[in-house]
Write an enzyme that holds these catalytic residues in place. Structure first.
Site, PDB file in Angstrom:
ATOM      1  NE  ARG A 243      -4.447  -1.359  -0.064  1.00 20.59           N
ATOM      2  CZ  ARG A 243      -4.497  -2.330  -0.736  1.00 20.59           C
ATOM      3  NH1 ARG A 243      -3.546  -2.627  -1.719  1.00 20.59           N
ATOM      4  NH2 ARG A 243      -5.679  -2.994  -0.734  1.00 20.59           N
TER       5      ARG A 243
ATOM      6  CG  HIS B   9      -3.706  -0.977  -6.950  1.00 18.26           C
ATOM      7  ND1 HIS B   9      -4.215  -0.338  -5.619  1.00 18.26           N
ATOM      8  CD2 HIS B   9      -3.921  -2.212  -6.565  1.00 18.26           C
ATOM      9  CE1 HIS B   9      -4.472  -1.037  -4.805  1.00 18.26           C
ATOM     10  NE2 HIS B   9      -4.236  -2.363  -5.081  1.00 18.26           N
TER      11      HIS B   9
END
Ligand code: NDP
Length: 311
Positions: free
Chosen positions: A226, A274
């Site tokens: 993250r 992502h």
């Protein structure tokens, strides 16, 4: 009586999951009504949830037995105080396989120095011979479902693998560390480091200026975990000084990464949007169906989130 399952995620996901999830629930012997809306929220038994879906206030779901997340990372839902029932996160064989492939591919790129030849088609005979994997140390921060699978695969390729987790662990072939001293040991010895930690208050800025300085000169950072795990200013400074050799980043504090963000133009940064790994509808549906079966049979749910720990 049939159980009512609300699918609360983006409509694109519904198209992918509608049939496969219905089949998976049927296959575990549960009679279910699977819909994206119920007129009366008090009849809903399970919510299948992704943070980009519509459900936010869970309090009207007075009969709810569990919230089943489609995502592995639960930072967008774990602090939702309207959830008073068990919250399960996604541990999916397809998601894990995808992450292992992405991490291995990006590690091999840097380990073998592939850029030297891909970018250097200029008539210069660069006879750089990379070390063998057995002469390279790779560190994995986070030894959960994903980190452990990556560690084991990399070990199988011959790399020296060390890893770091909150609680002490023992994984065959992997040097396992925990605690702040353990983090320092892993960072000091890793020429390539992979971040597979969750986004929690404790993991924010795990890689800050001080900890980046512990890494060997020219070390490579790979972050499919993250964005908040890294102090971006500290990383950019470490890349500019040459201390950090390259950063391959899949996740960011703001997504999509704004077009004017310095990462896009930085010659030592690779941005991927992502996509390191996705939950796969077939295997993920089997996990969700199994949890619904367990809920109906009064058995413990799989992959429960520890709300105090935040993941
Ligand atoms: P897990 O919960 O299984 O594992 C998390 C690991 O991090 C565990 O080993 C845990 O330690 C460790 N950890 C948590 N907090 C700390 C801390 N404060 N200090 C040290 N270690 C800590 O998660 P997964 O492996 O399934 O997923 C990891 C993350 O990967 C997800 O949270 C998500 O953010 C990201 N992800 C990214 C994707 C992408 O496409 N980019 C796709 C899927 C996931 P312990 O073992 O002791 O609990």
């Amino acid at each position: 009586m049939a159980v009512n399952v609300l699918f609360a995620a983006h409509e694109d996901r519904w198209r992918e999951y509608r049939d496969v999830l219905a089949d998976a629930i049927k296959a575990v012997g549960v009679d279910a009504v699977l819909q994206t809306e119920f007129d009366d929220p008090s009849v809903v038994d399970y919510v299948v949830f992704a943070p980009n879906g519509p459900a936010v206030d869970f309090s009207p779901f007075t009969r709810l037995k569990a919230v089943l997340s489609l995502w592995a990372g639960v930072e967008g839902i774990v602090s939702n105080t309207t959830i008073q029932v068990p919250l399960a996160r996604m541990v999916d064989a397809g998601l894990t396989a995808g992450m292992v492939e992405w991490v291995t591919g990006h590690i091999l790129r840097h380990h073998l120095g592939m850029d030297l030849h891909i970018n250097g088609q200029d008539g210069v005979w660069r006879d750089y011979v990379p070390p063998l994997a057995q002469d390279r140390c790779v560190g994995i921060l986070g030894l959960g479902a994903l980190g452990q699978a990556c560690a084991t695969t990399l070990h199988g390729l011959g790399f020296n693998v060390c890893g770091w987790s909150r609680r002490a662990k023992s994984i065959p072939g992997i040097i396992c560390e925990s605690g702040q001293d353990g983090l320092k040991t892993v960072l000091q010895s890793s020429e390539i480091i992979v971040l597979l930690l969750p986004d929690t208050p404790d993991t924010e800025n795990t890689l800050n200026a001080v900890r980046l300085s512990w890494m060997p000169n020219g070390a490579v950072i790979i972050n499919p975990g993250r964005g908040p795990l890294i102090d971006d200013d500290a990383l950019l400074a470490a890349l500019d000084s040459g201390h950090i050799g390259h950063a391959t980043l899949d996740v960011f504090r703001q997504e999509p990464l704004p077009p004017d963000h310095p990462y896009w133009a930085h010659p030592k940064v690779t941005v991927t949007p992502h996509i390191a790994s996705e939950t796969r509808p077939k295997t993920a549906s089997e996990v969700i169906a199994e949890n619904i079966r367990r809920g109906e049979a009064g058995e413990p749910f799989l992959h429960l989130v520890d709300r105090d720990a935040g993941y």
